[in-house]
Scaffold this active site. Structure first.
Site, PDB file in Angstrom:
ATOM      1  N   LYS A 190      40.543  56.743  34.876  1.00  0.00           N
ATOM      2  CA  LYS A 190      39.622  55.645  35.215  1.00  0.00           C
ATOM      3  C   LYS A 190      38.230  56.227  35.353  1.00  0.00           C
ATOM      4  O   LYS A 190      38.071  57.431  35.609  1.00  0.00           O
ATOM      5  CB  LYS A 190      40.045  55.006  36.538  1.00  0.00           C
ATOM      6  CG  LYS A 190      39.498  53.623  36.755  1.00  0.00           C
ATOM      7  CD  LYS A 190      40.333  52.542  36.082  1.00  0.00           C
ATOM      8  CE  LYS A 190      39.681  51.189  36.163  1.00  0.00           C
ATOM      9  NZ  LYS A 190      40.547  50.112  35.671  1.00  0.00           N
ATOM     10  N   ASP A 233      36.372  47.151  32.672  1.00  0.00           N
ATOM     11  CA  ASP A 233      36.869  46.758  33.998  1.00  0.00           C
ATOM     12  C   ASP A 233      35.736  45.919  34.603  1.00  0.00           C
ATOM     13  O   ASP A 233      34.893  45.388  33.853  1.00  0.00           O
ATOM     14  CB  ASP A 233      37.194  47.999  34.854  1.00  0.00           C
ATOM     15  CG  ASP A 233      37.962  47.670  36.129  1.00  0.00           C
ATOM     16  OD1 ASP A 233      39.184  47.499  36.067  1.00  0.00           O
ATOM     17  OD2 ASP A 233      37.348  47.576  37.214  1.00  0.00           O
TER      18      ASP A 233
HETATM   19  P1  NDP Z   1      34.811  41.085  35.808  1.00  0.00           P
HETATM   20  O1  NDP Z   1      33.649  41.917  36.106  1.00  0.00           O
HETATM   21  O2  NDP Z   1      34.937  40.445  34.481  1.00  0.00           O
HETATM   22  O3  NDP Z   1      34.965  39.939  36.904  1.00  0.00           O
HETATM   23  C1  NDP Z   1      35.106  40.185  38.265  1.00  0.00           C
HETATM   24  C2  NDP Z   1      34.934  38.855  38.957  1.00  0.00           C
HETATM   25  O4  NDP Z   1      35.303  38.963  40.317  1.00  0.00           O
HETATM   26  C3  NDP Z   1      33.493  38.357  38.911  1.00  0.00           C
HETATM   27  O5  NDP Z   1      33.487  36.976  38.717  1.00  0.00           O
HETATM   28  C4  NDP Z   1      32.959  38.730  40.295  1.00  0.00           C
HETATM   29  O6  NDP Z   1      31.926  37.902  40.778  1.00  0.00           O
HETATM   30  C5  NDP Z   1      34.199  38.482  41.100  1.00  0.00           C
HETATM   31  N1  NDP Z   1      34.163  39.202  42.353  1.00  0.00           N
HETATM   32  C6  NDP Z   1      33.847  40.490  42.563  1.00  0.00           C
HETATM   33  N2  NDP Z   1      33.915  40.765  43.861  1.00  0.00           N
HETATM   34  C7  NDP Z   1      34.307  39.612  44.454  1.00  0.00           C
HETATM   35  C8  NDP Z   1      34.590  39.232  45.787  1.00  0.00           C
HETATM   36  N3  NDP Z   1      34.473  40.131  46.784  1.00  0.00           N
HETATM   37  N4  NDP Z   1      34.990  37.957  46.051  1.00  0.00           N
HETATM   38  C9  NDP Z   1      35.098  37.055  45.061  1.00  0.00           C
HETATM   39  N5  NDP Z   1      34.843  37.355  43.784  1.00  0.00           N
HETATM   40  C10 NDP Z   1      34.458  38.613  43.494  1.00  0.00           C
HETATM   41  O7  NDP Z   1      36.102  42.004  36.095  1.00  0.00           O
HETATM   42  P2  NDP Z   1      37.587  41.822  35.561  1.00  0.00           P
HETATM   43  O8  NDP Z   1      37.943  40.394  35.519  1.00  0.00           O
HETATM   44  O9  NDP Z   1      37.748  42.645  34.343  1.00  0.00           O
HETATM   45  O10 NDP Z   1      38.415  42.563  36.714  1.00  0.00           O
HETATM   46  C11 NDP Z   1      38.909  41.872  37.864  1.00  0.00           C
HETATM   47  C12 NDP Z   1      40.012  42.702  38.502  1.00  0.00           C
HETATM   48  O11 NDP Z   1      41.076  42.902  37.568  1.00  0.00           O
HETATM   49  C13 NDP Z   1      39.612  44.117  38.951  1.00  0.00           C
HETATM   50  O12 NDP Z   1      40.369  44.460  40.095  1.00  0.00           O
HETATM   51  C14 NDP Z   1      40.057  44.981  37.778  1.00  0.00           C
HETATM   52  O13 NDP Z   1      40.273  46.326  38.162  1.00  0.00           O
HETATM   53  C15 NDP Z   1      41.347  44.298  37.408  1.00  0.00           C
HETATM   54  N6  NDP Z   1      41.842  44.544  36.055  1.00  0.00           N
HETATM   55  C16 NDP Z   1      41.065  44.269  34.952  1.00  0.00           C
HETATM   56  C17 NDP Z   1      41.564  44.490  33.690  1.00  0.00           C
HETATM   57  C18 NDP Z   1      40.819  44.099  32.463  1.00  0.00           C
HETATM   58  O14 NDP Z   1      41.402  44.176  31.380  1.00  0.00           O
HETATM   59  N7  NDP Z   1      39.578  43.665  32.545  1.00  0.00           N
HETATM   60  C19 NDP Z   1      42.901  45.102  33.489  1.00  0.00           C
HETATM   61  C20 NDP Z   1      43.665  45.266  34.703  1.00  0.00           C
HETATM   62  C21 NDP Z   1      43.116  45.022  35.922  1.00  0.00           C
HETATM   63  P3  NDP Z   1      30.424  37.933  40.181  1.00  0.00           P
HETATM   64  O15 NDP Z   1      30.540  37.135  38.903  1.00  0.00           O
HETATM   65  O16 NDP Z   1      29.602  37.271  41.220  1.00  0.00           O
HETATM   66  O17 NDP Z   1      30.118  39.381  39.956  1.00  0.00           O
END
Ligand code: NDP
Length: 453
Positions: free
Chosen positions: A128, A168
Protein backbone atom coordinates in the site's frame (compact mmCIF):
# COMPACT_ATOMS: atom_id res chain seq x y z
CA UNK A 1 3.64 -20.01 26.19
CA UNK A 2 0.26 -20.95 24.68
CA UNK A 3 -0.89 -19.60 21.31
CA UNK A 4 -2.82 -16.69 22.83
CA UNK A 5 0.14 -15.57 24.94
CA UNK A 6 2.44 -15.97 21.96
CA UNK A 7 0.34 -13.69 19.72
CA UNK A 8 0.03 -11.12 22.55
CA UNK A 9 3.80 -11.10 23.00
CA UNK A 10 4.37 -10.34 19.32
CA UNK A 11 1.72 -7.60 19.44
CA UNK A 12 3.43 -6.13 22.51
CA UNK A 13 6.74 -6.03 20.65
CA UNK A 14 5.05 -4.42 17.65
CA UNK A 15 3.52 -1.71 19.80
CA UNK A 16 6.97 -1.07 21.27
CA UNK A 17 8.78 -0.93 17.94
CA UNK A 18 6.05 0.94 16.01
CA UNK A 19 4.93 3.66 18.44
CA UNK A 20 2.02 5.88 17.45
CA UNK A 21 0.75 3.50 14.73
CA UNK A 22 -2.66 2.88 16.31
CA UNK A 23 -4.51 1.80 13.16
CA UNK A 24 -1.76 -0.66 12.28
CA UNK A 25 -1.87 -2.06 15.79
CA UNK A 26 -5.68 -2.34 15.60
CA UNK A 27 -5.51 -4.29 12.31
CA UNK A 28 -2.71 -6.55 13.56
CA UNK A 29 -4.58 -7.31 16.80
CA UNK A 30 -7.73 -8.33 14.95
CA UNK A 31 -5.81 -10.68 12.64
CA UNK A 32 -3.59 -12.22 15.31
CA UNK A 33 -6.45 -12.80 17.75
CA UNK A 34 -8.39 -14.73 15.15
CA UNK A 35 -5.37 -16.89 14.31
CA UNK A 36 -5.21 -18.45 17.79
CA UNK A 37 -7.30 -21.57 16.95
CA UNK A 38 -5.10 -22.22 13.89
CA UNK A 39 -1.86 -21.77 15.84
CA UNK A 40 -3.10 -24.16 18.51
CA UNK A 41 -3.65 -26.84 15.88
CA UNK A 42 -0.76 -26.21 13.48
CA UNK A 43 2.66 -25.74 15.02
CA UNK A 44 4.55 -25.21 11.79
CA UNK A 45 3.70 -21.50 11.60
CA UNK A 46 5.35 -20.91 14.95
CA UNK A 47 8.30 -23.16 14.07
CA UNK A 48 8.93 -21.06 10.97
CA UNK A 49 8.47 -17.72 12.80
CA UNK A 50 5.72 -16.71 10.39
CA UNK A 51 4.03 -14.24 12.74
CA UNK A 52 7.31 -12.51 13.53
CA UNK A 53 7.98 -12.19 9.80
CA UNK A 54 4.53 -11.38 8.38
CA UNK A 55 4.07 -8.45 10.76
CA UNK A 56 7.14 -6.71 9.33
CA UNK A 57 7.01 -5.11 5.88
CA UNK A 58 9.60 -6.55 3.52
CA UNK A 59 10.45 -2.98 2.53
CA UNK A 60 9.25 0.50 3.53
CA UNK A 61 9.96 3.42 1.24
CA UNK A 62 9.39 6.95 2.57
CA UNK A 63 10.23 9.87 0.33
CA UNK A 64 9.92 13.59 -0.07
CA UNK A 65 7.58 14.86 -2.78
CA UNK A 66 8.39 18.37 -3.94
CA UNK A 67 6.05 20.16 -6.33
CA UNK A 68 5.07 23.67 -7.30
CA UNK A 69 1.59 25.09 -6.72
CA UNK A 70 -0.22 27.44 -9.12
CA UNK A 71 1.18 30.53 -7.40
CA UNK A 72 4.74 29.31 -7.98
CA UNK A 73 5.33 28.36 -4.35
CA UNK A 74 7.30 25.16 -3.68
CA UNK A 75 5.28 22.65 -1.65
CA UNK A 76 6.43 19.47 0.07
CA UNK A 77 4.64 16.30 1.12
CA UNK A 78 5.61 12.86 2.36
CA UNK A 79 5.24 9.87 0.05
CA UNK A 80 5.05 6.23 1.15
CA UNK A 81 5.12 2.79 -0.39
CA UNK A 82 5.05 -0.13 2.02
CA UNK A 83 5.93 -3.37 0.22
CA UNK A 84 4.55 -5.68 2.85
CA UNK A 85 4.61 -9.23 1.58
CA UNK A 86 5.41 -10.79 -1.81
CA UNK A 87 5.01 -14.48 -0.96
CA UNK A 88 2.06 -14.82 -3.36
CA UNK A 89 3.07 -12.43 -6.13
CA UNK A 90 4.00 -8.83 -6.92
CA UNK A 91 3.01 -6.31 -4.25
CA UNK A 92 -0.49 -5.07 -4.99
CA UNK A 93 -2.51 -2.39 -3.23
CA UNK A 94 -3.67 1.16 -3.74
CA UNK A 95 -2.30 4.64 -3.21
CA UNK A 96 -4.16 6.99 -0.86
CA UNK A 97 -3.85 10.78 -1.10
CA UNK A 98 -5.40 12.30 2.02
CA UNK A 99 -4.11 14.68 4.72
CA UNK A 100 -4.55 11.97 7.39
CA UNK A 101 -2.08 9.57 5.69
CA UNK A 102 0.79 8.53 7.96
CA UNK A 103 3.12 5.55 8.03
CA UNK A 104 0.75 3.86 10.51
CA UNK A 105 -2.21 4.22 8.15
CA UNK A 106 -0.25 2.88 5.17
CA UNK A 107 1.01 -0.05 7.27
CA UNK A 108 -2.51 -0.93 8.45
CA UNK A 109 -3.77 -0.91 4.88
CA UNK A 110 -0.76 -2.85 3.55
CA UNK A 111 -1.03 -5.48 6.28
CA UNK A 112 -4.77 -6.01 5.58
CA UNK A 113 -3.98 -6.24 1.89
CA UNK A 114 -1.80 -9.36 2.36
CA UNK A 115 -4.77 -11.40 3.62
CA UNK A 116 -7.33 -9.81 1.31
CA UNK A 117 -5.21 -10.58 -1.74
CA UNK A 118 -4.53 -14.11 -0.53
CA UNK A 119 -8.28 -14.67 -0.17
CA UNK A 120 -8.89 -13.89 -3.85
CA UNK A 121 -6.83 -17.02 -4.65
CA UNK A 122 -4.91 -14.99 -7.26
CA UNK A 123 -1.13 -14.47 -7.48
CA UNK A 124 -0.76 -11.11 -5.74
CA UNK A 125 1.20 -10.01 -2.69
CA UNK A 126 0.28 -7.15 -0.36
CA UNK A 127 1.37 -3.51 -0.37
CA UNK A 128 0.00 0.00 0.00
CA UNK A 129 1.16 3.57 -0.43
CA UNK A 130 0.14 7.16 -0.54
CA UNK A 131 0.81 10.65 0.64
CA UNK A 132 -0.44 13.24 3.12
CA UNK A 133 -1.20 15.43 0.10
CA UNK A 134 -4.74 16.88 0.25
CA UNK A 135 -6.33 16.92 -3.23
CA UNK A 136 -9.26 19.06 -1.98
CA UNK A 137 -9.24 22.57 -3.41
CA UNK A 138 -6.30 21.84 -5.74
CA UNK A 139 -6.50 22.73 -9.41
CA UNK A 140 -6.19 20.06 -12.08
CA UNK A 141 -2.65 21.23 -12.92
CA UNK A 142 -1.62 21.07 -9.26
CA UNK A 143 -2.95 17.50 -9.07
CA UNK A 144 -0.96 16.66 -12.21
CA UNK A 145 2.27 18.21 -10.93
CA UNK A 146 1.89 16.44 -7.60
CA UNK A 147 1.31 13.05 -9.29
CA UNK A 148 4.35 13.60 -11.52
CA UNK A 149 6.53 14.51 -8.54
CA UNK A 150 5.25 11.46 -6.63
CA UNK A 151 6.11 9.18 -9.55
CA UNK A 152 9.57 10.75 -9.93
CA UNK A 153 10.56 8.72 -6.88
CA UNK A 154 8.06 5.84 -6.96
CA UNK A 155 9.06 4.66 -10.45
CA UNK A 156 12.33 3.25 -9.05
CA UNK A 157 10.44 0.80 -6.86
CA UNK A 158 7.57 -0.53 -8.99
CA UNK A 159 7.21 -2.75 -12.05
CA UNK A 160 4.66 -5.06 -13.61
CA UNK A 161 6.16 -8.14 -11.92
CA UNK A 162 7.40 -6.27 -8.86
CA UNK A 163 4.82 -3.86 -7.46
CA UNK A 164 1.62 -2.66 -9.13
CA UNK A 165 -0.19 0.18 -7.28
CA UNK A 166 -3.83 1.18 -7.86
CA UNK A 167 -6.23 3.83 -6.53
CA UNK A 168 -7.71 4.37 -3.09
CA UNK A 169 -9.09 7.44 -1.29
CA UNK A 170 -8.18 10.53 -3.33
CA UNK A 171 -6.69 8.51 -6.20
CA UNK A 172 -9.07 7.78 -9.07
CA UNK A 173 -8.89 7.57 -12.86
CA UNK A 174 -7.48 11.11 -13.22
CA UNK A 175 -4.57 10.53 -10.83
CA UNK A 176 -3.82 7.06 -12.26
CA UNK A 177 -3.54 8.67 -15.70
CA UNK A 178 -1.04 11.29 -14.50
CA UNK A 179 0.99 8.69 -12.57
CA UNK A 180 1.13 6.34 -15.56
CA UNK A 181 2.06 9.18 -17.93
CA UNK A 182 5.01 10.18 -15.78
CA UNK A 183 6.20 6.56 -15.39
CA UNK A 184 6.12 6.17 -19.17
CA UNK A 185 8.07 9.40 -19.62
CA UNK A 186 10.74 8.41 -17.10
CA UNK A 187 11.27 4.84 -18.25
CA UNK A 188 10.24 4.91 -21.93
CA UNK A 189 8.26 1.72 -21.21
CA UNK A 190 4.56 1.19 -21.78
CA UNK A 191 3.89 -1.42 -19.09
CA UNK A 192 1.01 -2.32 -16.78
CA UNK A 193 2.61 -0.77 -13.70
CA UNK A 194 -0.65 0.52 -12.26
CA UNK A 195 -4.24 -0.71 -12.43
CA UNK A 196 -7.40 1.32 -12.82
CA UNK A 197 -6.04 2.59 -16.15
CA UNK A 198 -8.27 4.19 -18.79
CA UNK A 199 -10.07 1.69 -21.02
CA UNK A 200 -8.37 3.12 -24.11
CA UNK A 201 -4.83 2.52 -22.80
CA UNK A 202 -4.75 -0.82 -21.00
CA UNK A 203 -7.51 -0.60 -18.42
CA UNK A 204 -10.06 -3.31 -17.79
CA UNK A 205 -13.78 -2.98 -18.22
CA UNK A 206 -15.36 -3.30 -14.80
CA UNK A 207 -12.40 -2.15 -12.67
CA UNK A 208 -14.03 1.16 -11.75
CA UNK A 209 -17.18 -0.66 -10.63
CA UNK A 210 -15.44 -3.68 -9.08
CA UNK A 211 -15.13 -2.81 -5.38
CA UNK A 212 -18.72 -1.56 -5.06
CA UNK A 213 -20.28 -4.27 -7.21
CA UNK A 214 -18.16 -6.92 -5.47
CA UNK A 215 -19.26 -5.66 -2.06
CA UNK A 216 -22.91 -6.00 -3.07
CA UNK A 217 -22.32 -9.51 -4.50
CA UNK A 218 -20.67 -10.48 -1.23
CA UNK A 219 -23.65 -9.16 0.77
CA UNK A 220 -26.03 -11.16 -1.43
CA UNK A 221 -24.01 -14.38 -0.95
CA UNK A 222 -23.95 -13.73 2.80
CA UNK A 223 -27.71 -13.08 2.99
CA UNK A 224 -28.50 -16.10 0.82
CA UNK A 225 -26.61 -18.32 3.25
CA UNK A 226 -29.10 -17.16 5.88
CA UNK A 227 -32.16 -17.53 3.61
CA UNK A 228 -32.45 -13.80 2.92
CA UNK A 229 -31.78 -11.63 -0.13
CA UNK A 230 -31.05 -8.02 -1.01
CA UNK A 231 -34.22 -7.56 -3.02
CA UNK A 232 -36.62 -5.24 -1.22
CA UNK A 233 -34.11 -4.23 1.50
CA UNK A 234 -33.41 -0.64 2.59
CA UNK A 235 -29.66 -0.10 2.54
CA UNK A 236 -27.70 2.67 4.26
CA UNK A 237 -24.43 3.45 2.46
CA UNK A 238 -21.73 5.82 3.71
CA UNK A 239 -19.24 7.57 1.45
CA UNK A 240 -19.79 9.14 -1.94
CA UNK A 241 -16.62 8.04 -3.68
CA UNK A 242 -15.70 5.15 -5.93
CA UNK A 243 -16.80 2.35 -3.59
CA UNK A 244 -20.04 4.02 -2.43
CA UNK A 245 -21.20 5.11 -5.90
CA UNK A 246 -20.88 1.64 -7.42
CA UNK A 247 -22.35 -0.01 -4.33
CA UNK A 248 -25.39 2.21 -4.75
CA UNK A 249 -25.58 1.52 -8.49
CA UNK A 250 -25.49 -2.25 -8.01
CA UNK A 251 -27.97 -2.17 -5.10
CA UNK A 252 -30.52 -0.57 -7.42
CA UNK A 253 -30.00 -3.28 -10.02
CA UNK A 254 -30.41 -6.02 -7.38
CA UNK A 255 -33.82 -4.62 -6.40
CA UNK A 256 -32.68 -3.04 -3.10
CA UNK A 257 -33.12 0.63 -2.15
CA UNK A 258 -29.97 2.55 -1.20
CA UNK A 259 -31.37 5.33 0.98
CA UNK A 260 -28.22 7.21 2.06
CA UNK A 261 -24.78 8.37 1.01
CA UNK A 262 -22.34 10.70 2.77
CA UNK A 263 -19.15 12.70 2.36
CA UNK A 264 -16.79 14.29 4.86
CA UNK A 265 -19.27 17.14 5.39
CA UNK A 266 -22.66 15.47 5.70
CA UNK A 267 -25.19 12.75 4.90
CA UNK A 268 -27.96 12.59 2.31
CA UNK A 269 -31.12 10.68 3.21
CA UNK A 270 -33.31 9.97 0.21
CA UNK A 271 -36.05 7.47 1.21
CA UNK A 272 -37.09 6.70 -2.37
CA UNK A 273 -33.49 5.79 -3.30
CA UNK A 274 -30.30 7.72 -4.10
CA UNK A 275 -30.28 8.92 -7.69
CA UNK A 276 -27.00 7.57 -9.12
CA UNK A 277 -26.92 9.97 -12.05
CA UNK A 278 -27.07 13.00 -9.76
CA UNK A 279 -24.53 11.48 -7.37
CA UNK A 280 -22.04 10.84 -10.20
CA UNK A 281 -22.55 14.33 -11.60
CA UNK A 282 -21.83 15.91 -8.21
CA UNK A 283 -18.96 13.68 -7.08
CA UNK A 284 -17.28 12.21 -10.17
CA UNK A 285 -17.64 15.19 -12.48
CA UNK A 286 -18.16 18.32 -10.38
CA UNK A 287 -16.22 17.15 -7.26
CA UNK A 288 -18.66 19.16 -5.16
CA UNK A 289 -20.33 18.86 -1.74
CA UNK A 290 -23.32 16.55 -1.32
CA UNK A 291 -25.35 19.53 -0.12
CA UNK A 292 -26.08 20.12 -3.79
CA UNK A 293 -27.89 16.77 -4.00
CA UNK A 294 -30.67 18.03 -1.69
CA UNK A 295 -31.02 21.18 -3.78
CA UNK A 296 -31.63 19.03 -6.87
CA UNK A 297 -33.90 16.56 -5.03
CA UNK A 298 -36.17 18.44 -2.62
CA UNK A 299 -37.57 15.15 -1.24
CA UNK A 300 -34.07 14.27 0.08
CA UNK A 301 -32.67 15.57 3.38
CA UNK A 302 -29.11 16.83 3.93
CA UNK A 303 -27.76 16.35 7.46
CA UNK A 304 -24.52 18.31 7.97
CA UNK A 305 -21.88 16.47 10.01
CA UNK A 306 -21.79 19.07 12.78
CA UNK A 307 -25.56 18.68 13.34
CA UNK A 308 -25.04 15.15 14.65
CA UNK A 309 -23.85 14.53 18.24
CA UNK A 310 -20.24 13.49 18.69
CA UNK A 311 -19.29 9.80 18.72
CA UNK A 312 -21.77 8.73 16.07
CA UNK A 313 -22.67 9.32 12.45
CA UNK A 314 -26.05 10.43 11.06
CA UNK A 315 -25.93 7.74 8.35
CA UNK A 316 -26.24 4.93 10.90
CA UNK A 317 -29.08 6.55 12.84
CA UNK A 318 -31.41 6.21 9.84
CA UNK A 319 -33.36 2.92 10.04
CA UNK A 320 -32.09 0.38 7.50
CA UNK A 321 -31.99 -3.38 6.92
CA UNK A 322 -28.38 -3.46 5.74
CA UNK A 323 -25.45 -1.11 6.35
CA UNK A 324 -22.62 -0.64 3.84
CA UNK A 325 -19.88 1.48 5.50
CA UNK A 326 -17.91 2.54 2.42
CA UNK A 327 -16.05 5.74 3.35
CA UNK A 328 -13.08 5.32 5.68
CA UNK A 329 -11.59 3.56 8.72
CA UNK A 330 -13.31 3.62 12.14
CA UNK A 331 -16.37 5.48 10.81
CA UNK A 332 -18.90 3.14 12.45
CA UNK A 333 -18.63 3.38 16.23
CA UNK A 334 -20.30 1.75 19.22
CA UNK A 335 -22.90 4.57 19.23
CA UNK A 336 -23.72 3.71 15.62
CA UNK A 337 -23.77 -0.04 16.32
CA UNK A 338 -26.40 0.53 19.04
CA UNK A 339 -28.52 2.60 16.66
CA UNK A 340 -28.28 -0.07 13.96
CA UNK A 341 -29.29 -2.84 16.39
CA UNK A 342 -32.20 -0.78 17.77
CA UNK A 343 -33.42 -0.17 14.24
CA UNK A 344 -33.34 -3.86 13.29
CA UNK A 345 -30.32 -3.90 10.94
CA UNK A 346 -29.56 -7.45 9.78
CA UNK A 347 -26.14 -7.18 8.14
CA UNK A 348 -23.15 -4.83 8.24
CA UNK A 349 -21.15 -5.31 5.03
CA UNK A 350 -17.83 -3.42 5.04
CA UNK A 351 -17.04 -1.73 1.71
CA UNK A 352 -14.25 0.40 3.22
CA UNK A 353 -11.14 -0.92 4.98
CA UNK A 354 -11.66 -1.39 8.74
CA UNK A 355 -14.64 1.04 8.93
CA UNK A 356 -16.08 -0.58 12.07
CA UNK A 357 -14.41 -0.08 15.45
CA UNK A 358 -13.60 -3.28 17.43
CA UNK A 359 -16.16 -2.55 20.20
CA UNK A 360 -18.83 -1.88 17.55
CA UNK A 361 -18.06 -5.22 15.86
CA UNK A 362 -18.38 -7.05 19.18
CA UNK A 363 -21.69 -5.32 19.92
CA UNK A 364 -23.14 -6.11 16.49
CA UNK A 365 -22.15 -9.77 16.66
CA UNK A 366 -23.41 -10.16 20.24
CA UNK A 367 -26.77 -8.84 19.08
CA UNK A 368 -27.05 -11.23 16.17
CA UNK A 369 -26.20 -8.82 13.32
CA UNK A 370 -24.39 -10.59 10.46
CA UNK A 371 -20.98 -9.07 9.73
CA UNK A 372 -18.94 -9.11 6.48
CA UNK A 373 -15.35 -7.94 7.12
CA UNK A 374 -13.85 -5.53 4.58
CA UNK A 375 -10.91 -7.73 3.69
CA UNK A 376 -13.38 -10.22 2.23
CA UNK A 377 -16.29 -7.99 1.19
CA UNK A 378 -14.25 -5.29 -0.61
CA UNK A 379 -11.77 -7.65 -2.28
CA UNK A 380 -13.53 -7.27 -5.64
CA UNK A 381 -11.45 -4.20 -6.48
CA UNK A 382 -8.11 -5.90 -6.13
CA UNK A 383 -9.43 -9.05 -7.79
CA UNK A 384 -10.37 -7.13 -10.95
CA UNK A 385 -7.06 -5.26 -10.74
CA UNK A 386 -5.41 -8.65 -11.06
CA UNK A 387 -7.69 -9.41 -14.02
CA UNK A 388 -6.44 -6.13 -15.54
CA UNK A 389 -2.85 -7.34 -15.04
CA UNK A 390 -3.73 -10.68 -16.66
CA UNK A 391 -5.28 -8.91 -19.68
CA UNK A 392 -2.23 -6.62 -20.01
CA UNK A 393 0.18 -9.58 -19.84
CA UNK A 394 -1.72 -11.55 -22.49
CA UNK A 395 -2.52 -8.45 -24.59
CA UNK A 396 -6.21 -9.26 -24.43
CA UNK A 397 -9.33 -7.26 -23.66
CA UNK A 398 -12.27 -9.00 -22.01
CA UNK A 399 -15.83 -7.64 -22.24
CA UNK A 400 -17.58 -5.97 -19.31
CA UNK A 401 -19.90 -8.98 -19.02
CA UNK A 402 -16.97 -11.40 -18.87
CA UNK A 403 -15.19 -9.41 -16.13
CA UNK A 404 -18.44 -8.99 -14.16
CA UNK A 405 -19.19 -12.71 -14.34
CA UNK A 406 -15.69 -13.49 -13.09
CA UNK A 407 -16.11 -10.93 -10.28
CA UNK A 408 -19.38 -12.51 -9.18
CA UNK A 409 -17.69 -15.93 -9.07
CA UNK A 410 -14.64 -14.62 -7.19
CA UNK A 411 -16.86 -12.99 -4.52
CA UNK A 412 -18.76 -16.27 -4.13
CA UNK A 413 -15.53 -18.18 -3.76
CA UNK A 414 -14.20 -15.67 -1.18
CA UNK A 415 -17.44 -15.94 0.78
CA UNK A 416 -17.40 -19.75 0.68
CA UNK A 417 -13.73 -19.90 1.70
CA UNK A 418 -14.26 -17.57 4.68
CA UNK A 419 -17.47 -19.35 5.70
CA UNK A 420 -16.07 -22.89 5.42
CA UNK A 421 -12.92 -21.87 7.31
CA UNK A 422 -15.00 -20.43 10.15
CA UNK A 423 -16.82 -23.78 10.31
CA UNK A 424 -13.55 -25.72 10.27
CA UNK A 425 -12.37 -23.81 13.34
CA UNK A 426 -15.59 -24.20 15.32
CA UNK A 427 -17.17 -20.75 14.99
CA UNK A 428 -19.50 -21.11 12.01
CA UNK A 429 -20.44 -17.80 10.42
CA UNK A 430 -17.63 -15.79 12.07
CA UNK A 431 -16.31 -14.42 8.79
CA UNK A 432 -13.67 -12.27 10.51
CA UNK A 433 -12.01 -15.41 11.79
CA UNK A 434 -12.68 -17.34 8.59
CA UNK A 435 -11.23 -14.64 6.32
CA UNK A 436 -8.19 -14.04 8.51
CA UNK A 437 -7.29 -17.71 8.88
CA UNK A 438 -7.88 -18.56 5.21
CA UNK A 439 -5.87 -15.56 3.96
CA UNK A 440 -3.08 -16.12 6.46
CA UNK A 441 -2.80 -19.84 5.74
CA UNK A 442 -2.29 -19.29 2.02
CA UNK A 443 0.36 -16.57 2.44
CA UNK A 444 2.08 -18.36 5.34
CA UNK A 445 2.29 -21.71 3.52
CA UNK A 446 3.97 -19.96 0.58
CA UNK A 447 6.43 -18.32 2.99
CA UNK A 448 7.31 -21.71 4.48
CA UNK A 449 7.90 -23.16 1.00
CA UNK A 450 10.27 -20.30 0.18
CA UNK A 451 12.52 -20.73 3.20
CA UNK A 452 14.06 -18.15 5.49
CA UNK A 453 13.80 -15.02 3.35
P1 NDP B 1 -12.86 7.96 -2.59
O1 NDP B 1 -11.81 8.94 -2.35
O2 NDP B 1 -13.35 7.72 -3.96
O3 NDP B 1 -14.13 8.28 -1.68
C1 NDP B 1 -14.09 8.36 -0.30
C2 NDP B 1 -15.41 8.96 0.13
O4 NDP B 1 -15.56 8.86 1.53
C3 NDP B 1 -15.53 10.44 -0.23
O5 NDP B 1 -16.83 10.71 -0.65
C4 NDP B 1 -15.20 11.14 1.09
O6 NDP B 1 -15.79 12.41 1.25
C5 NDP B 1 -15.84 10.17 2.04
N1 NDP B 1 -15.29 10.29 3.36
C6 NDP B 1 -14.00 10.35 3.73
N2 NDP B 1 -13.91 10.48 5.05
C7 NDP B 1 -15.18 10.48 5.50
C8 NDP B 1 -15.78 10.56 6.78
N3 NDP B 1 -15.00 10.67 7.88
N4 NDP B 1 -17.13 10.52 6.90
C9 NDP B 1 -17.91 10.42 5.80
N5 NDP B 1 -17.41 10.34 4.57
C10 NDP B 1 -16.07 10.37 4.43
O7 NDP B 1 -12.34 6.58 -1.95
P2 NDP B 1 -12.82 5.09 -2.25
O8 NDP B 1 -14.27 5.06 -2.47
O9 NDP B 1 -11.92 4.52 -3.28
O10 NDP B 1 -12.45 4.37 -0.87
C11 NDP B 1 -13.37 4.28 0.21
C12 NDP B 1 -12.93 3.17 1.15
O11 NDP B 1 -12.89 1.92 0.45
C13 NDP B 1 -11.52 3.32 1.75
O12 NDP B 1 -11.52 2.75 3.05
C14 NDP B 1 -10.66 2.47 0.83
O13 NDP B 1 -9.47 2.04 1.45
C15 NDP B 1 -11.60 1.32 0.57
N6 NDP B 1 -11.32 0.52 -0.63
C16 NDP B 1 -11.26 1.11 -1.87
C17 NDP B 1 -11.02 0.33 -2.98
C18 NDP B 1 -11.07 0.89 -4.36
O14 NDP B 1 -11.01 0.10 -5.31
N7 NDP B 1 -11.18 2.18 -4.56
C19 NDP B 1 -10.74 -1.12 -2.86
C20 NDP B 1 -10.92 -1.65 -1.53
C21 NDP B 1 -11.16 -0.83 -0.47
P3 NDP B 1 -15.32 13.71 0.43
O15 NDP B 1 -15.96 13.53 -0.92
O16 NDP B 1 -15.87 14.85 1.20
O17 NDP B 1 -13.82 13.64 0.40
Amino acid sequence: MNAKEYTREILRLIRQTSPGQEEFYQAATEVFESLVPLLEEEHRYREHSILERIILPERTIIFRVTWMDDSGKIQTNLGYRVQFNSALGPYKGGLRFHPTVTLGIVKFLGFEQIFKNALTNLQIGGGKGGSNFDPKGKSDSEIMRFCQAFMNELHRHIGHTRDVPAGDIGVGAREIGYLFGQYKLLTANFEGIVTGKGIGWGGSFGRKEATGYGSVYFAEHHLNRHDMELKGKRCAVSGAGNVAIYTIEKLHSMGATPITCSDSRGTIHHPKGIDVKTLKAIKEVGRESLEKYAQLHPDATYIPLHKYPEGGHATWSIPCDIAFPSATQNELTIVDAKNLVNNGCKLVNEGANMPTTPDAIDYLREHGVLFSPGKAANAGGVAVSQLEMAQNASMQRWSFAEVDTRLFGIMKSIFDTAYETSKEFGDEGNLIMGANIAGFRRAADAMIDMGAV
